[in-house]
Design an enzyme around this catalytic site. Structure first.
Site, mmCIF file in Angstrom:
data_model
loop_
_atom_site.group_PDB
_atom_site.id
_atom_site.type_symbol
_atom_site.label_atom_id
_atom_site.label_comp_id
_atom_site.label_asym_id
_atom_site.label_seq_id
_atom_site.Cartn_x
_atom_site.Cartn_y
_atom_site.Cartn_z
ATOM 1 N N ASP A 219 -4.052 0.737 2.828
ATOM 2 C CA ASP A 219 -2.603 0.671 3.016
ATOM 3 C C ASP A 219 -1.840 0.613 1.692
ATOM 4 O O ASP A 219 -2.332 0.096 0.685
ATOM 5 C CB ASP A 219 -2.274 -0.574 3.842
ATOM 6 C CG ASP A 219 -0.920 -0.488 4.522
ATOM 7 O OD1 ASP A 219 -0.564 0.604 5.006
ATOM 8 O OD2 ASP A 219 -0.227 -1.515 4.580
ATOM 9 N N HIS A 220 -0.624 1.158 1.710
ATOM 10 C CA HIS A 220 0.317 1.076 0.589
ATOM 11 C C HIS A 220 -0.316 1.495 -0.738
ATOM 12 O O HIS A 220 -0.268 0.764 -1.730
ATOM 13 C CB HIS A 220 0.887 -0.341 0.475
ATOM 14 C CG HIS A 220 1.994 -0.616 1.441
ATOM 15 N ND1 HIS A 220 3.203 0.042 1.389
ATOM 16 C CD2 HIS A 220 2.076 -1.478 2.475
ATOM 17 C CE1 HIS A 220 3.987 -0.401 2.355
ATOM 18 N NE2 HIS A 220 3.314 -1.313 3.041
ATOM 19 N N HIS B 286 9.119 -6.528 4.553
ATOM 20 C CA HIS B 286 7.843 -7.142 4.204
ATOM 21 C C HIS B 286 8.035 -8.612 3.816
ATOM 22 O O HIS B 286 9.096 -9.024 3.357
ATOM 23 C CB HIS B 286 7.202 -6.413 3.017
ATOM 24 C CG HIS B 286 6.779 -5.022 3.314
ATOM 25 N ND1 HIS B 286 7.510 -3.921 2.928
ATOM 26 C CD2 HIS B 286 5.687 -4.523 3.962
ATOM 27 C CE1 HIS B 286 6.886 -2.812 3.313
ATOM 28 N NE2 HIS B 286 5.784 -3.158 3.944
ATOM 29 N N HIS C 124 6.338 -1.406 9.551
ATOM 30 C CA HIS C 124 5.876 -2.354 8.541
ATOM 31 C C HIS C 124 6.746 -3.604 8.604
ATOM 32 O O HIS C 124 7.860 -3.585 9.108
ATOM 33 C CB HIS C 124 5.951 -1.729 7.156
ATOM 34 C CG HIS C 124 4.882 -0.712 6.898
ATOM 35 N ND1 HIS C 124 4.049 -0.760 5.798
ATOM 36 C CD2 HIS C 124 4.505 0.390 7.592
ATOM 37 C CE1 HIS C 124 3.214 0.255 5.829
ATOM 38 N NE2 HIS C 124 3.476 0.974 6.914
#
Length: 281
Positions: A84-85, A182, A210
């Site tokens: 991820d990311h 986030h 997200h």
């Protein structure tokens, strides 16, 4: 059970008009707790490791991934691995050999044209390796590379631009900015459900949310009904994990880390089991 692919889990959830949860893994205890919670809830689960987590493990991608594959092999539910990311192209190129079946190519902080160009290039390469690709359009906020607020004007994902982005890049899933952020430690985020519905109509690939830790359960369920498929959760698990460690350490003077880590693993399992009832109804 043997690993399945993220694409399979996302496609199945999309077909059933429900959600699939992807939980962030930092330590082995995270992964063990996540799978234990998934087994308890009898739901499939995505174990995802961020670029930041790889950095925490001194930049080594393979050891944690190998451990996650072993945890998945022992699980009684379907499990996939997602990286991820990822902003580092070199890390993207290391994902297939490490055993990941999907990667989020994160160029969302770049101007649109640069985001589209870099994402398209990495998507072509990852597809050649048999991996699915997620990308992000808009600013979810809460990350160092996304300093803008999730509620600043113009940061939310535009449906028309999203459709063009997916067509230009060939990605398999799209993370969208619809009001979440986030690293939220309280469930106070309010999502734009009408925007989610518009994005679902405009975009031919599954939508990803997200920053889901900050979304109230009823709003999260409404977002899935409006069109979100993959739901990313990290901070909520860390709250459970670190809270359990603090409590265990405060209750004992032992130098053995196992009691506190056992408590952390159990707390993660409890959080996951509860969240999966909301996400994957």
């Amino acid at each position: 059970m043997p690993l399945v692919t993220t694409a399979e889990l996302v496609r199945d959830a999309a077909d059933r008009r429900t959600g699939v949860a992807a939980f962030n893994v930092i330590t082995l205890e995270h992964a063990e707790g996540i799978v234990a919670g998934a087994v308890r809830a009898a739901r499939p689960v995505i174990l995802q490791v961020s670029q930041n987590a790889v950095r925490f493990h001194d930049g080594a991608i393979r050891p944690l991934a190998a451990a996650l594959r072993a945890v998945a092999d022992e699980a009684g539910v379907d499990v996939s691995l997602h990286l991820d990311h990822v902003e580092d192209v070199d890390l993207v190129r290391r994902a297939p050999d490490a055993g990941y079946s999907s990667v989020m190519v994160d160029a969302g902080a770049l101007p649109y044209s640069d985001n589209a160009s870099l994402t398209a290039e990495q998507t072509r390469w990852l597809h050649e390796q048999g991996l699915a690709v997620e990308a992000e359009l808009g600013y979810v906020g809460g990350k160092d590379s996304q300093p803008q607020s999730a509620h600043a004007p113009g940061v939310r994902t535009d449906p028309e631009q999203a459709a063009a982005f997916v067509a230009a890049t060939g990605v398999d899933a799209l993370a969208v900015a619809v009001g979440s952020s986030h690293a939220m430690t309280s469930q106070t985020a309010q999502l734009d459900l009408d925007l989610i519905a518009s994005l679902r109509e405009a975009v031919p690939v599954p939508l990803v949310l997200h920053g889901s830790s900050g979304v109230p359960d009823d709003v999260l369920r409404a977002a899935i009904e409006a069109g979100v498929v993959k739901v990313n959760i990290g901070t909520a698990l860390n709250i459970a994990y670190t809270g359990a460690v603090r409590e265990a350490l405060a209750a004992s003077e032992t130098v053995d880390p196992r009691p506190s880590l056992t408590a952390a693993r159990a707390a993660v399992a409890d959080a996951v089991a509860q969240l999966l009832v909301v996400v994957a109804a």
